[in-house]
Structure formats: structure tokens, C-alpha cells
Design an enzyme around this catalytic site. Structure first.
Site, short mmCIF file in Angstrom:
data_model
loop_
_atom_site.label_atom_id
_atom_site.label_comp_id
_atom_site.label_asym_id
_atom_site.label_seq_id
_atom_site.Cartn_x
_atom_site.Cartn_y
_atom_site.Cartn_z
N SER A 148 0.83 -1.19 0.00
CA SER A 148 0.00 0.00 0.00
C SER A 148 0.87 1.25 0.00
CB SER A 148 -0.96 -0.05 1.19
OG SER A 148 -2.00 0.87 1.03
N HIS A 183 -7.89 -4.68 -2.55
CA HIS A 183 -6.65 -4.36 -1.84
C HIS A 183 -6.22 -5.52 -0.94
CE1 HIS A 183 -3.74 -1.31 -0.83
NE2 HIS A 183 -4.04 -1.27 0.46
#
Length: 264
Positions: free
Chosen positions: A126, A239
Site C-alpha cells: 500500500s 486491496h
């Protein structure tokens, strides 16, 4: 570069969720600040490769999880994961890939200084993707670099994540239109020619936290520069990958890293 960067100041044993892995909380120096992080070592390993784990999020969002760090150590690496400045008792203030990149740089030096570490691989998840790329640019001797669901363009993050705009304006000092140079300095795409390590890009196509466009931009730029790069795109995932898939990808990416070690 400050010679004392990466110097270990304090070591505290930490309970490990994995019987095969020892955990320690480390306090180390980063440009004069006492910053904390977690070290994970396989119990039966003598000399092996280092693995710099660069977390995502900011402050309490995306905190380093002992079980996750142990998961990578289980694959045979000595893993170090900085918490970044201002977190969990560390000095200073986190500023989202601004001065806090120094904490990643000092962590790379810490791993390199360990007598049990041969060479160091870099991993970022991330927001840690930007930190990983900036670290790889700073240390061309890195053995390999992997970014998973990683940010590559900070202005794009501002445009896409309306929920993060307030935080970004606070830590960066304004918007990309007002301070373009501050966003560019946090965007490694402009300096990739200095990157020597082979890169692995892992991304879920349906990622709404960090869009797939970050991966595409990184891949395109690396290929234009003829840098060694490989991409694993997962059409069905966001994600976060389901646990079983996550474990398999961890095994596959660590195997990929070990294969890169052979080129040295």
C-alpha cells in the site's frame, strides 16, 4: 548520510505467534530520532537474506502486525519492519513518504549491518509501495524489490482518495495543485532510472484503496527504462486478498526474491 543511521539502541523480546520465529522490538536511530520497529528471525537460520517490510497506512491504520512479519520470516528471511517515526513510542512525526522515508533508509542500513544478513530485499504494501521504491532508488545494491497493492504516484492518491485528502493536506501542507513539488518529491516515478533492483508488482485489479493505475504507471515507466520488472495482476481481488490466496502469494513472491538473489 548520517553514519549512525540504523544503529540499534534497544532490543526487547516480543511474544511470537509462530513457534519457528523469534520476534524482537527494536529501537534504532534515524537521522537523530529514536524510531521503533519489529525484527523477526527464523529460529534455525544462521546466515540468510534480509527482508525490509515497509507497512502501509499512517499512524494506527496499517500498523505492523507480528503475525504478518513472522509469515515472511517463516519463508527463511530475517525481516525488519519499521513502525515509522512518531508511532508506538518512536520520536518525531510521520509525514507520508516525506522525511519519514529516512526511517526506511535507516532500517535498510540496520538490516545490512547484521552479521547474519547477506543481502537485503525490499517489500512495500500500500503506502509502503512508495517507501519501497524510494528505498530501492536510494540503495541500488538492494537484491530485489516487491510492491503489493502499492502507491506509486502521490498526486494520483490525492485525486482518487477523497477520504484521505484532509490528512494529505495536513501532513504534506496542501494540495497537488498548490504544492506540486511536494507531491512529486514523494512520487518515485520521476527517479526510476536510479533503480537497479529487479521489481515485482502485485496488484488486485479491483483495488479501490490503491487503484490498479498505480501499478500500470509503475510498470510502464520501468519498461520504458528497460528495467527488469514482472507484474502479477489478480482480476478478482481488491486491496486485500483472501487468506489462502494471500499465503500462496507470500510463498510465490519470496520464491521470486530468492531467485533474484542468485544473480549476485
Amino acid at each position: 548520510m548520517n553514519k549512525s543511521n540504523g544503529e540499534i539502541l534497544e532490543v526487547i523480546r516480543f511474544p511470537s505467534p509462530n513457534p519457528n520465529v523469534k520476534l524482537k522490538e527494536i529501537t534504532y536511530l534515524s537521522n537523530g530520532l529514536r524510531v521503533k520497529g519489529m525484527l523477526a528471525e527464523p529460529k534455525n537460520q544462521v546466515v540468510t537474506d534480509g527482508f525490509l517490510y515497509l507497512r502501509g497506512g499512517i499512524k494506527n491504520v496499517g500498523k505492523v502486525r507480528p503475525a504478518r512479519i513472522a509469515q515472511f520470516a517463516q519463508e527463511g528471511f530475517i525481516v525488519f519492519a519499521p513502525y515509522y517515526r512518531g508511532n508506538q513510542g518512536g520520536e518525531g512525526n510521520e509525514d507520508f513518504a516525506g522525511d519519514d522515508r529516512e526511517d526506511a533508509f535507516a532500517a535498510f542500513q540496520l538490516l545490512k549491518s547484521l552479521p547474519t544478513v547477506k543481502q537485503v530485499h525490499i517489500f512495500g504494501f500500500s503506502r509502503g509501495g512508495v517507501m519501497a521504491l524510494l528505498t530501492g532508488i536510494k540503495f541500488p545494491e538492494a537484491a530485489s524489490l516487491c510492491t503489493w497493492g502499492g502507491v506509486s504516484d502521490m498526486s494520483l492518491t490525492y485525486m482518487e482518495r477523497k477520504d484521505l485528502r484532509r490528512m494529505l493536506k495536513r501532513v504534506i501542507g496542501g494540495t497537488p495543485s498548490k504544492f506540486p513539488e511536494r507531491y512529486e518529491s514523494r512520487t518515485p516515478l520521476y527517479e526510476l532510472e536510479k533503480l537497479e533492483a529487479p521489481v515485482l508488482i502485485i496488484h488486485g485489479v479491483n483495488d479501490y484503496n490503491v487503484s490498479i493505475e498505480h501499478a500500470y504507471r509503475l510498470e510502464r515507466q520501468l519498461k520504458e527504462l528497460n528495467k527488469p520488472a514482472e507484474s502479477w495482476y489478480f482480476d478478482e481481488f481488491t486491496h486485500y486478498f483472501p487468506p489462502a490466496v494471500n499465503r500462496k502469494v507470500v510463498q510465490d513472491l519470496t520464491k521470486w526474491m530468492k531467485n533474484q538473489s542468485k544473480r549476485w
